[in-house]
Design a protein around this motif. Structure first.
Motif, mmCIF file in Angstrom:
data_model
loop_
_atom_site.group_PDB
_atom_site.id
_atom_site.type_symbol
_atom_site.label_atom_id
_atom_site.label_comp_id
_atom_site.label_asym_id
_atom_site.label_seq_id
_atom_site.Cartn_x
_atom_site.Cartn_y
_atom_site.Cartn_z
ATOM 1 N N GLU A 71 -7.175 -1.341 1.199
ATOM 2 C CA GLU A 71 -5.788 -1.776 1.050
ATOM 3 C C GLU A 71 -4.835 -0.760 1.671
ATOM 4 O O GLU A 71 -3.841 -1.138 2.306
ATOM 5 C CB GLU A 71 -5.459 -1.973 -0.429
ATOM 6 C CG GLU A 71 -4.053 -2.510 -0.664
ATOM 7 C CD GLU A 71 -3.761 -2.773 -2.125
ATOM 8 O OE1 GLU A 71 -2.635 -3.182 -2.436
ATOM 9 O OE2 GLU A 71 -4.671 -2.572 -2.957
ATOM 10 N N GLU A 72 -5.143 0.519 1.525
ATOM 11 C CA GLU A 72 -4.291 1.560 2.108
ATOM 12 C C GLU A 72 -4.267 1.438 3.627
ATOM 13 O O GLU A 72 -3.199 1.526 4.252
ATOM 14 C CB GLU A 72 -4.802 2.945 1.698
ATOM 15 C CG GLU A 72 -4.613 3.258 0.220
ATOM 16 C CD GLU A 72 -5.334 4.534 -0.188
ATOM 17 O OE1 GLU A 72 -5.941 5.191 0.682
ATOM 18 O OE2 GLU A 72 -5.294 4.862 -1.388
ATOM 19 N N ASN A 75 -2.318 -1.832 4.649
ATOM 20 C CA ASN A 75 -0.872 -1.664 4.480
ATOM 21 C C ASN A 75 -0.298 -0.783 5.591
ATOM 22 O O ASN A 75 0.788 -1.051 6.122
ATOM 23 C CB ASN A 75 -0.554 -1.061 3.110
ATOM 24 C CG ASN A 75 -0.784 -2.040 1.973
ATOM 25 O OD1 ASN A 75 -0.834 -3.250 2.177
ATOM 26 N ND2 ASN A 75 -0.930 -1.521 0.758
ATOM 27 N N TYR A 76 -1.042 0.265 5.937
ATOM 28 C CA TYR A 76 -0.595 1.156 7.009
ATOM 29 C C TYR A 76 -0.554 0.404 8.337
ATOM 30 O O TYR A 76 0.420 0.516 9.102
ATOM 31 C CB TYR A 76 -1.532 2.356 7.120
ATOM 32 C CG TYR A 76 -1.215 3.255 8.298
ATOM 33 C CD1 TYR A 76 -0.295 4.292 8.175
ATOM 34 C CD2 TYR A 76 -1.814 3.048 9.543
ATOM 35 C CE1 TYR A 76 0.017 5.099 9.258
ATOM 36 C CE2 TYR A 76 -1.511 3.846 10.629
ATOM 37 C CZ TYR A 76 -0.595 4.880 10.486
ATOM 38 O OH TYR A 76 -0.287 5.665 11.559
ATOM 39 N N ALA A 85 1.185 -8.761 7.576
ATOM 40 C CA ALA A 85 -0.036 -8.393 6.856
ATOM 41 C C ALA A 85 -1.133 -8.072 7.865
ATOM 42 O O ALA A 85 -1.066 -8.452 9.033
ATOM 43 C CB ALA A 85 -0.477 -9.534 5.932
ATOM 44 N N GLN A 234 1.351 -13.388 6.092
ATOM 45 C CA GLN A 234 0.614 -13.218 4.842
ATOM 46 C C GLN A 234 -0.196 -14.453 4.482
ATOM 47 O O GLN A 234 -1.324 -14.344 3.982
ATOM 48 C CB GLN A 234 1.593 -12.891 3.701
ATOM 49 C CG GLN A 234 0.926 -12.490 2.401
ATOM 50 C CD GLN A 234 0.194 -11.167 2.506
ATOM 51 O OE1 GLN A 234 0.807 -10.136 2.748
ATOM 52 N NE2 GLN A 234 -1.125 -11.172 2.315
#
Length: 357
Positions: A71-72, A75-76, A85, A234
């Motif tokens: 997820e990190e 998101n980056y 997304a 998304q």
């Protein structure tokens, strides 16, 4: 070794040079544009990642245990590229197949020349190798208004890495307004090098209102990460997360994403060096017209097939192979990386300047 069809074997990873039969050759080929596979700082981060996460994560991304690093990283990547997304997978090929098969049956697929097999639903989708990109664009603008399908899925590369050509997407604004259009762009050879801070093409096309933009890319070229990404809205990313392709596949290796998240300055410095090398080399060419190239891109394509043999005889290996079939003429290119030194490029340019054709 003078035949472009002849395979050369080595037991070492090539960097700026490669040893063959005990002789060091300058290496000007491959797609490791930023030289990350040989970058000491990146390797240090990768070792840290292996110590933290182990060598692999043998589980589904949809399991009841979730590693935060995925997820990190996603998101980056979304913030970095300007996408709503992002989704990571274990390879660019798998990312392409996941996207193509998830959209299968939703509309008519139209493939531009040179589209990679990663985005084909079957071999029948293979674009005709003789088709010219500009001719394809003209055909597209003429035919799409009269196509009966309401949803068109247009698949193209962001650039041509074989002929060193950057595509202009101004034609997108001329597509019919009464169609639902999904534009899929494969940015595998641009991501990490082109765009703002190497963020690729998404930010350059994200303003297009008349199409649904999706960008897929391998991270294994410029960025040296064995993974693939999908960038989009998304809703689409949520749909892909729910697909069997995503849930049934092993994810990207967490240690590499750990290293990726800590290597922003590593990539930036390598990119600065690469751009310096490109400019340095270009300025020293007496006959730049021998090559097709564009600004700040490390590929110099040429029709001078004899250049491969000539440079090989002088201890330099460039890219030359028959494509797309063994019966086609070789695609010959000089490819630079951030690993090359000024002395390397002086030597390369001097030999090219002395080449008689």
């Amino acid at each position: 070794m003078s035949d472009p069809n002849q395979v050369v074997y080595t037991d070492r990873l090539p960097g700026r040079s490669l040893v063959l039969d005990g002789v060091e050759h300058l290496f000007c080929s491959g797609t490791s544009y930023l030289g990350i596979a040989c970058n000491k700082q990146f390797r240090q981060y990768l070792v840290e990642g292996f110590c933290y996460y182990g060598t692999n994560y043998s589980s589904s991304r949809n399991s009841n245990l979730q590693l935060q690093v995925f997820e990190e990283a996603e998101n980056y990547l979304a913030a970095y590229t300007g996408a709503e997304a992002a989704l990571t997978m274990s390879s660019g090929y798998l990312a392409g197949q996941t996207l193509a098969h998830s959209l299968q049956g939703s509309g008519r697929f139209i493939y531009a020349p040179g589209t990679h097999p990663a985005l084909w639903r079957s071999p029948a989708d293979a674009p005709h190798p003789s088709h010219d990109y500009d001719a394809w664009v003209a055909w597209l603008l003429q035919e799409t208004p009269v196509m009966p399908e309401k949803h068109l899925v247009i698949v193209t590369n962001s650039l041509d890495p074989l002929q060193a050509r950057k595509y202009n997407f101004s034609w997108v604004s001329a597509l019919p307004q009464n169609k639902q259009i999904t534009l899929i762009v494969d940015d595998s050879h641009g991501f990490g090098v082109t765009g703002q801070d190497g963020a690729g093409i998404y930010g350059q096309l994200g303003h297009l209102q008349q199409v649904r933009l999706v960008v897929i890319s391998s991270m294994g070229k410029a960025l040296g990460i064995p993974a693939g990404i999908i960038l989009g809205d998304q809703q689409l990313i949520n749909r892909l997360r729910a697909s069997s392709f995503f849930g049934g596949a092993s994810p990207a290796i967490p240690a590499y994403l750990y290293a990726f998240l800590r290597s922003e300055e590593v990539f930036a410095e390598a990119r600065r060096q690469l751009f310096h090398n490109i400019s340095f080399f270009r300025q020293r060419l007496d006959r730049p017209e021998l090559f097709r190239s564009f600004a700040d891109y490390p590929v110099f394509s040429t029709d001078e097939q004899g250049l491969y043999t000539y440079l090989l005889e002088h201890g330099i290996i460039i890219s030359s192979f028959r494509y797309p079939t063994p019966s086609d003429e070789p695609i010959t290119r000089v490819i630079l990386s951030s690993l090359h030194t000024s002395e390397d490029l002086e030597r390369l340019a001097l030999l090219i300047n002395n080449y008689k054709h």
